[in-house]
Design an enzyme around this catalytic site. Structure first.
Site, PDB file in Angstrom:
ATOM      1  N   LYS A  14     -44.870  72.808  24.696  1.00  0.00           N
ATOM      2  CA  LYS A  14     -45.432  71.333  25.049  1.00  0.00           C
ATOM      3  C   LYS A  14     -45.026  70.681  23.523  1.00  0.00           C
ATOM      4  O   LYS A  14     -44.887  69.487  24.133  1.00  0.00           O
ATOM      5  CB  LYS A  14     -46.998  71.566  25.173  1.00  0.00           C
ATOM      6  N   GLU A  21     -53.064  63.800  28.481  1.00  0.00           N
ATOM      7  CA  GLU A  21     -54.227  64.896  29.282  1.00  0.00           C
ATOM      8  C   GLU A  21     -53.857  66.047  29.018  1.00  0.00           C
ATOM      9  O   GLU A  21     -52.699  66.302  28.345  1.00  0.00           O
ATOM     10  CB  GLU A  21     -53.948  64.532  30.812  1.00  0.00           C
ATOM     11  N   SER A  29     -43.399  80.621  28.188  1.00  0.00           N
ATOM     12  CA  SER A  29     -43.884  79.356  27.812  1.00  0.00           C
ATOM     13  C   SER A  29     -44.722  79.306  26.656  1.00  0.00           C
ATOM     14  O   SER A  29     -44.805  78.307  25.952  1.00  0.00           O
ATOM     15  CB  SER A  29     -44.083  78.548  29.171  1.00  0.00           C
TER      16      SER A  29
HETATM   17  C1  PLP Z   1     -48.286  77.896  28.179  1.00  0.00           C
HETATM   18  C2  PLP Z   1     -48.027  77.076  29.076  1.00  0.00           C
HETATM   19  N1  PLP Z   1     -47.155  77.126  30.043  1.00  0.00           N
HETATM   20  C3  PLP Z   1     -46.822  76.592  31.298  1.00  0.00           C
HETATM   21  C4  PLP Z   1     -47.707  75.407  31.633  1.00  0.00           C
HETATM   22  C5  PLP Z   1     -47.588  74.520  32.629  1.00  0.00           C
HETATM   23  O1  PLP Z   1     -46.846  73.279  32.378  1.00  0.00           O
HETATM   24  P1  PLP Z   1     -45.705  72.883  32.829  1.00  0.00           P
HETATM   25  O2  PLP Z   1     -45.543  73.459  34.206  1.00  0.00           O
HETATM   26  O3  PLP Z   1     -45.529  71.453  32.744  1.00  0.00           O
HETATM   27  O4  PLP Z   1     -44.627  73.692  31.931  1.00  0.00           O
HETATM   28  C6  PLP Z   1     -48.709  74.953  30.536  1.00  0.00           C
HETATM   29  C7  PLP Z   1     -49.662  74.022  30.787  1.00  0.00           C
HETATM   30  O5  PLP Z   1     -50.588  73.834  30.075  1.00  0.00           O
HETATM   31  C8  PLP Z   1     -48.837  76.030  29.188  1.00  0.00           C
HETATM   32  O6  PLP Z   1     -49.970  75.880  28.460  1.00  0.00           O
END
Ligand code: PLP
Length: 394
Positions: free
Chosen positions: A90, A112, A378
């Site tokens: 993020k 948000e 992620s």
């Molecule tokens: C670690 C992590 N992965 C994935 C996501 C999902 O978001 P996005 O689909 O925008 O990557 C989030 C959302 O808060 C997150 O914190």
């Protein structure tokens, strides 16, 4: 479809656009007119790239996960977005947008957050760049992601609970949009995913595209070829997946696999698997796939992971789905938990619950021994320890 360039109205095929109340028009129009010019400006890029390298810690490693590869009889590489400053992908977008806001002359940032990762990343960027920060967060998420709420507060952000609907991410976006309507001149809304009215999906995808840019460079260095056979990522709104897919979307030989949150199962009434349950509709300012009733009321989603607990996906992904360019999987809560514990035991890496959904695709899809499979990890699991501790028997 060229996923790097939606049309000038922000459409990926039939999905995208800017469906906004008139009161928001000046803010959105200002952004539409200026975003590309600013982010392509040399001085902006110098500042942004400097911070990504020296503050965020990029590039993040591309790690060959030998133990996981042995278990699944294929070649698995993890793109370690969990090692970014603040613990997830993020920050790539938050830093970019707060910097953009500075160039636009805004002093107040709203955001948000679901899992709290985007909230923490935005609060961090605001502390660094001297901006006021207000984060909207569903009441339920405030409870289940408590460590991140504490971090946001320490970073100087005001955390405002969203108390309507399912009291989760969708409701937090509603509150943030309301705030933006009331504060059009001073405020930039730093959206945390590839959702919202044009230009947000394209803007956020561009800031996250560093993920696939680095994967290409690192794979070339490690294997001699820059394209993997598969890229896997989880999809809430879709920003880490958009970033991981970005430079591969027009490379036909690279297969894109997207993991959505099945919750308790797609037939259970407690799910967030939009491509399985959704239909074409408008949510939070763009035309995309949305979980909704026949008369267009949004269906409350459910996922064990706050970051995937969202009843829509961005237009980038709706089009990937429609064009069958990506294959979508529905991963249930228990399957994600199992994969989180498996990665922890095999590789010594505790993933975020969201990322564990991407890992669980390994149980649903058969790969060949020689396939190179890149999984976007992620985020890290620190924020999810309370949930994990309740399921230590996995
Ligand atoms: C670690 C992590 N992965 C994935 C996501 C999902 O978001 P996005 O689909 O925008 O990557 C989030 C959302 O808060 C997150 O914190």
């Amino acid at each position: 479809m060229n996923y790097k360039n939606p049309d000038k109205y922000g459409y990926y095929g039939e999905f995208g656009g800017a469906f906004i109340p008139e009161m928001l028009y000046p803010n959105v129009e200002e952004l539409q007119k200026k975003y590309l010019e600013i982010i392509e400006y040399e001085k902006f890029q110098q500042e942004y790239q400097y911070l990504l390298k020296n503050y965020v810690g990029r590039s993040t490693p591309l790690y060959y996960a030998e133990n996981l590869s042995d278990k699944y009889h294929t070649q698995i590489y993890l793109k370690r977005e969990d090692l970014n400053h603040t613990g997830a992908h993020k920050i790539n977008n938050a830093l970019g947008q707060v910097l953009l806001a500075k160039y636009l002359g805004k002093r107040r940032i709203i955001a948000e957050t679901g899992a709290g990762q985007h909230g923490v990343a935005t609060a961090t960027a605001c502390a660094l760049l001297g901006m006021k920060c207000i984060v909207y967060m569903g009441e339920i998420d405030i409870q289940r992601q408590a460590p991140n709420v504490a971090r946001m507060k320490m970073l100087g952000a005001e955390v405002v609970p969203a108390t309507s609907g399912s009291k989760t991410l969708k409701d937090a976006v509603n509150e943030a949009l309301r705030d933006w309507i009331n504060n059009p001149v001073t405020t930039h809304y730093a959206i945390g995913s590839v959702v919202g009215p044009h230009p947000f999906p394209d803007l956020v995808a561009r800031f996250q595209s560093i993920i696939s840019k680095e994967i290409k460079e690192q794979l070339l260095e490690q294997t001699g070829k820059e394209n993997p056979d598969y890229v896997i990522a989880c999809v809430g709104g879709g920003s880490n997946a958009a970033g991981a897919f970005y430079h591969f979307a027009d490379e036909e030989n690279v297969k894109l696999l997207a993991a959505e949150a099945g919750g308790l199962g797609i037939g259970s009434g407690m799910s967030a698997a939009t491509t399985f349950l959704g239909s074409i509709g408008v949510l939070h300012g763009s035309k995309s796939l949305v979980m909704q009733t026949e008369d267009g009321q949004v269906i409350e989603p459910h996922s064990i992971s706050a970051g995937l607990d969202y009843p829509g996906i961005g237009p980038f992904h709706a089009n990937l789905f429609k064009e069958k360019r990506a294959e979508f999987f529905s991963i249930n809560d228990d399957e994600a938990l199992k994969s989180a514990f498996e990665l922890t035991k095999l590789e010594g890496i505790i993933p975020a619950l969201e990322s564990a959904h991407a890992l669980a695709v390994l149980d649903q899809k058969k790969f060949n021994e020689k396939d190179i499979v890149v999984i976007c990890l992620s985020g890290r699991g620190d924020k999810d320890m309370e949930t994990y501790l309740k399921h230590l028997n996995y």
